[in-house]
Scaffold this motif. Structure first.
Motif, PDB file in Angstrom:
ATOM      1  N   ILE A  28      51.278  39.555 -39.947  1.00 14.75           N
ATOM      2  CA  ILE A  28      51.101  40.111 -38.608  1.00 14.75           C
ATOM      3  C   ILE A  28      51.269  39.044 -37.532  1.00 14.75           C
ATOM      4  O   ILE A  28      51.893  39.269 -36.498  1.00 14.75           O
ATOM      5  N   VAL A  29      50.717  37.853 -37.766  1.00 17.70           N
ATOM      6  CA  VAL A  29      50.740  36.806 -36.738  1.00 17.70           C
ATOM      7  C   VAL A  29      52.171  36.397 -36.415  1.00 17.70           C
ATOM      8  O   VAL A  29      52.568  36.343 -35.245  1.00 17.70           O
ATOM      9  N   ARG A  30      52.971  36.103 -37.443  1.00 13.51           N
ATOM     10  CA  ARG A  30      54.362  35.685 -37.207  1.00 13.51           C
ATOM     11  C   ARG A  30      55.166  36.810 -36.561  1.00 13.51           C
ATOM     12  O   ARG A  30      55.995  36.574 -35.676  1.00 13.51           O
ATOM     13  N   SER A  31      54.937  38.045 -37.006  1.00 12.95           N
ATOM     14  CA  SER A  31      55.690  39.181 -36.468  1.00 12.95           C
ATOM     15  C   SER A  31      55.373  39.405 -35.002  1.00 12.95           C
ATOM     16  O   SER A  31      56.273  39.625 -34.175  1.00 12.95           O
ATOM     17  N   ASP A  32      54.093  39.359 -34.661  1.00 15.41           N
ATOM     18  CA  ASP A  32      53.697  39.546 -33.273  1.00 15.41           C
ATOM     19  C   ASP A  32      54.239  38.418 -32.401  1.00 15.41           C
ATOM     20  O   ASP A  32      54.678  38.646 -31.272  1.00 15.41           O
ATOM     21  N   THR A  33      54.232  37.211 -32.930  1.00 18.23           N
ATOM     22  CA  THR A  33      54.782  36.073 -32.186  1.00 18.23           C
ATOM     23  C   THR A  33      56.267  36.265 -31.920  1.00 18.23           C
ATOM     24  O   THR A  33      56.744  36.036 -30.801  1.00 18.23           O
ATOM     25  N   ALA A  34      57.016  36.700 -32.940  1.00 19.38           N
ATOM     26  CA  ALA A  34      58.453  36.929 -32.775  1.00 19.38           C
ATOM     27  C   ALA A  34      58.723  37.994 -31.723  1.00 19.38           C
ATOM     28  O   ALA A  34      59.625  37.852 -30.886  1.00 19.38           O
ATOM     29  N   GLN A  35      57.925  39.059 -31.721  1.00 18.73           N
ATOM     30  CA  GLN A  35      58.105  40.134 -30.738  1.00 18.73           C
ATOM     31  C   GLN A  35      57.871  39.621 -29.330  1.00 18.73           C
ATOM     32  O   GLN A  35      58.651  39.894 -28.420  1.00 18.73           O
ATOM     33  N   ARG A  36      56.793  38.872 -29.127  1.00 20.61           N
ATOM     34  CA  ARG A  36      56.463  38.425 -27.774  1.00 20.61           C
ATOM     35  C   ARG A  36      57.404  37.328 -27.280  1.00 20.61           C
ATOM     36  O   ARG A  36      57.688  37.234 -26.089  1.00 20.61           O
ATOM     37  N   LEU A  37      57.895  36.490 -28.204  1.00 20.89           N
ATOM     38  CA  LEU A  37      58.842  35.447 -27.802  1.00 20.89           C
ATOM     39  C   LEU A  37      60.202  36.022 -27.419  1.00 20.89           C
ATOM     40  O   LEU A  37      61.044  35.324 -26.855  1.00 20.89           O
ATOM     41  N   SER A  38      60.416  37.321 -27.716  1.00 19.92           N
ATOM     42  CA  SER A  38      61.664  37.966 -27.291  1.00 19.92           C
ATOM     43  C   SER A  38      61.770  38.006 -25.773  1.00 19.92           C
ATOM     44  O   SER A  38      62.851  38.262 -25.221  1.00 19.92           O
ATOM     45  N   LEU A  39      60.662  37.750 -25.076  1.00 21.43           N
ATOM     46  CA  LEU A  39      60.665  37.681 -23.610  1.00 21.43           C
ATOM     47  C   LEU A  39      61.720  36.698 -23.104  1.00 21.43           C
ATOM     48  O   LEU A  39      62.280  36.876 -22.015  1.00 21.43           O
ATOM     49  N   ILE A  40      62.016  35.671 -23.905  1.00 21.38           N
ATOM     50  CA  ILE A  40      62.985  34.650 -23.484  1.00 21.38           C
ATOM     51  C   ILE A  40      64.353  35.268 -23.222  1.00 21.38           C
ATOM     52  O   ILE A  40      65.044  34.908 -22.261  1.00 21.38           O
ATOM     53  N   LEU A  41      64.771  36.219 -24.063  1.00 17.80           N
ATOM     54  CA  LEU A  41      66.109  36.812 -23.924  1.00 17.80           C
ATOM     55  C   LEU A  41      66.283  37.581 -22.613  1.00 17.80           C
ATOM     56  O   LEU A  41      67.241  37.336 -21.880  1.00 17.80           O
ATOM     57  N   PRO A  42      65.384  38.541 -22.280  1.00 15.97           N
ATOM     58  CA  PRO A  42      65.582  39.237 -20.998  1.00 15.97           C
ATOM     59  C   PRO A  42      65.415  38.350 -19.779  1.00 15.97           C
ATOM     60  O   PRO A  42      66.053  38.600 -18.751  1.00 15.97           O
ATOM     61  N   ASN A  93      55.559  42.071 -20.884  1.00 13.51           N
ATOM     62  CA  ASN A  93      55.227  41.363 -22.117  1.00 13.51           C
ATOM     63  C   ASN A  93      53.845  40.718 -22.059  1.00 13.51           C
ATOM     64  O   ASN A  93      53.016  40.923 -22.952  1.00 13.51           O
ATOM     65  N   ILE A  94      53.588  39.943 -21.014  1.00  4.38           N
ATOM     66  CA  ILE A  94      52.299  39.255 -20.976  1.00  4.38           C
ATOM     67  C   ILE A  94      51.177  40.224 -20.617  1.00  4.38           C
ATOM     68  O   ILE A  94      50.026  40.017 -21.000  1.00  4.38           O
ATOM     69  N   PRO A 132      64.132  41.645 -11.868  1.00  6.29           N
ATOM     70  CA  PRO A 132      63.908  42.018 -13.265  1.00  6.29           C
ATOM     71  C   PRO A 132      62.956  41.080 -14.001  1.00  6.29           C
ATOM     72  O   PRO A 132      62.267  41.492 -14.934  1.00  6.29           O
ATOM     73  N   THR A 133      62.907  39.809 -13.566  1.00  5.82           N
ATOM     74  CA  THR A 133      61.997  38.863 -14.215  1.00  5.82           C
ATOM     75  C   THR A 133      60.547  39.336 -14.120  1.00  5.82           C
ATOM     76  O   THR A 133      59.782  39.199 -15.070  1.00  5.82           O
ATOM     77  N   LEU A 134      60.180  39.884 -12.956  1.00  5.02           N
ATOM     78  CA  LEU A 134      58.817  40.391 -12.790  1.00  5.02           C
ATOM     79  C   LEU A 134      58.512  41.462 -13.829  1.00  5.02           C
ATOM     80  O   LEU A 134      57.462  41.432 -14.477  1.00  5.02           O
ATOM     81  N   VAL A 135      59.431  42.405 -14.006  1.00  3.16           N
ATOM     82  CA  VAL A 135      59.204  43.501 -14.941  1.00  3.16           C
ATOM     83  C   VAL A 135      59.166  42.984 -16.377  1.00  3.16           C
ATOM     84  O   VAL A 135      58.276  43.334 -17.158  1.00  3.16           O
ATOM     85  N   PHE A 136      60.142  42.142 -16.739  1.00  2.70           N
ATOM     86  CA  PHE A 136      60.182  41.598 -18.096  1.00  2.70           C
ATOM     87  C   PHE A 136      58.906  40.829 -18.418  1.00  2.70           C
ATOM     88  O   PHE A 136      58.270  41.041 -19.460  1.00  2.70           O
TER      89      PHE A 136
END
Length: 297
Positions: free
Chosen positions: A88-102, A257-258, A249-253
């Motif tokens: 769960i920890v690694r998966s959740d981290t991967a999901q939240r780090l996707s913020l970098i792409l948008p 996420n956070i 869009p940065t505000l929304v992205f």
């Protein structure tokens, strides 16, 4: 701003549903299939898309819809596989780090101007993310223990293909965020586009379940109605937020996420008795500061 708050709230509710589903004997893949049927019904009922011109979409729009139709159900399944294989920890981290792409897309694709204020806000958002994803040792150990007690054929995947599903989670969620921003730019026709994306996702998910020879489970199918309502609210208000802040869009992205992980952290502590560290609390404070800096004057 209320569109962002509503989208975050619905997203947290989806996460709570998925968390409870694992312990409630709900088969998530079947709930996901019904979720899209429910979203289609809600889209027809609440948004009244023009059905007579529904299929009169430009080629670029069909490309977005096709990608969303594939990615929406696929990312659900990839996330479930990542939780099984990598924890769960690694998966959740991967999901939240996707913020970098948008965030990168906001400047490289959507041509948002990077000011000093926004740069500091982005830096604070990434620091907040790092603090929020840092778990107390006891919680991390418990998650690792849960992964370790999974069947051997599941845990073996982390050594061989675990990094692939984590990469899929990271890229999948990031690409979906970018595609929703593109859909928001469609304007008045977004209701029809939203309907088509739900239809495509539902059809593909249904075909996948039929190909597997799925044995249907009444509770899982019924729970999909609730999931569909929550997921529809999440996506609808997320797109509306992009339409409300078309030049930021940065505000929304970042806020999405956070905001989700901040509220999710508080819900985890208050409802599921998960421990919070000082770093987690600092992350929530930094998240609020980041949103204030990113919010347009």
């Amino acid at each position: 701003m209320h569109t962002l708050i509503l989208s975050i709230s619905f997203s947290v509710a989806v996460s709570i549903f998925l968390k409870l589903a694992r312990s409630g004997g709900i088969r998530v893949d079947q709930a996901i299939a019904v979720n899209y049927a429910t979203a289609v019904a809600l889209c027809l009922w609440l948004l009244h898309p023009p059905l007579d011109t529904l299929f009169e979409q430009p080629a670029a729009v069909w490309l977005i819809l096709g990608l969303l139709g594939v990615l929406l159900p696929s990312v659900f399944l990839v996330m479930a596989a990542a939780v099984r294989r990598a924890g769960i920890v690694r998966s959740d981290t991967a999901q939240r780090l996707s913020l970098i792409l948008p965030i990168l897309a906001a400047f490289l694709v959507f041509h948002e101007v990077l000011s000093g204020r926004k740069a500091i806000g982005i830096a604070l958002a990434l620091c907040a993310l790092a603090c929020l994803l840092t778990r107390p040792r006891a919680a991390a150990a418990a998650a690792g223990s849960a992964a370790a007690t999974a069947p051997e054929d599941e845990t073996r995947g982390w050594a061989s293909r675990g990094w692939l599903v984590l990469l899929g989670v990271w890229a999948g969620y990031g690409c979906i965020d970018i595609l929703f921003k593109q859909m928001a730019r469609i304007g008045a026709g977004f209701a029809g586009s939203l309907l088509l994306s739900f239809v495509l996702a539902g059809v593909l998910m249904g075909l996948w379940l039929l190909a597997r020879g799925t044995r249907w489970h009444a509770r899982s199918l019924a729970s999909g109605v609730l999931l569909g309502g929550l997921n529809f609210g999440n996506i609808y208000f997320y797109i509306r937020a992009h339409q409300t802040f078309p030049d930021n869009p940065t505000l929304v992205f970042a806020a999405m996420n956070i905001g989700v992980i901040s509220i999710g952290t508080l819900v985890g502590a208050g409802v599921f008795r998960e421990r919070l560290s000082l770093l987690n609390v600092l992350g929530i404070v930094l998240a609020l500061g980041a949103i204030v800096l990113l919010f347009p004057r």
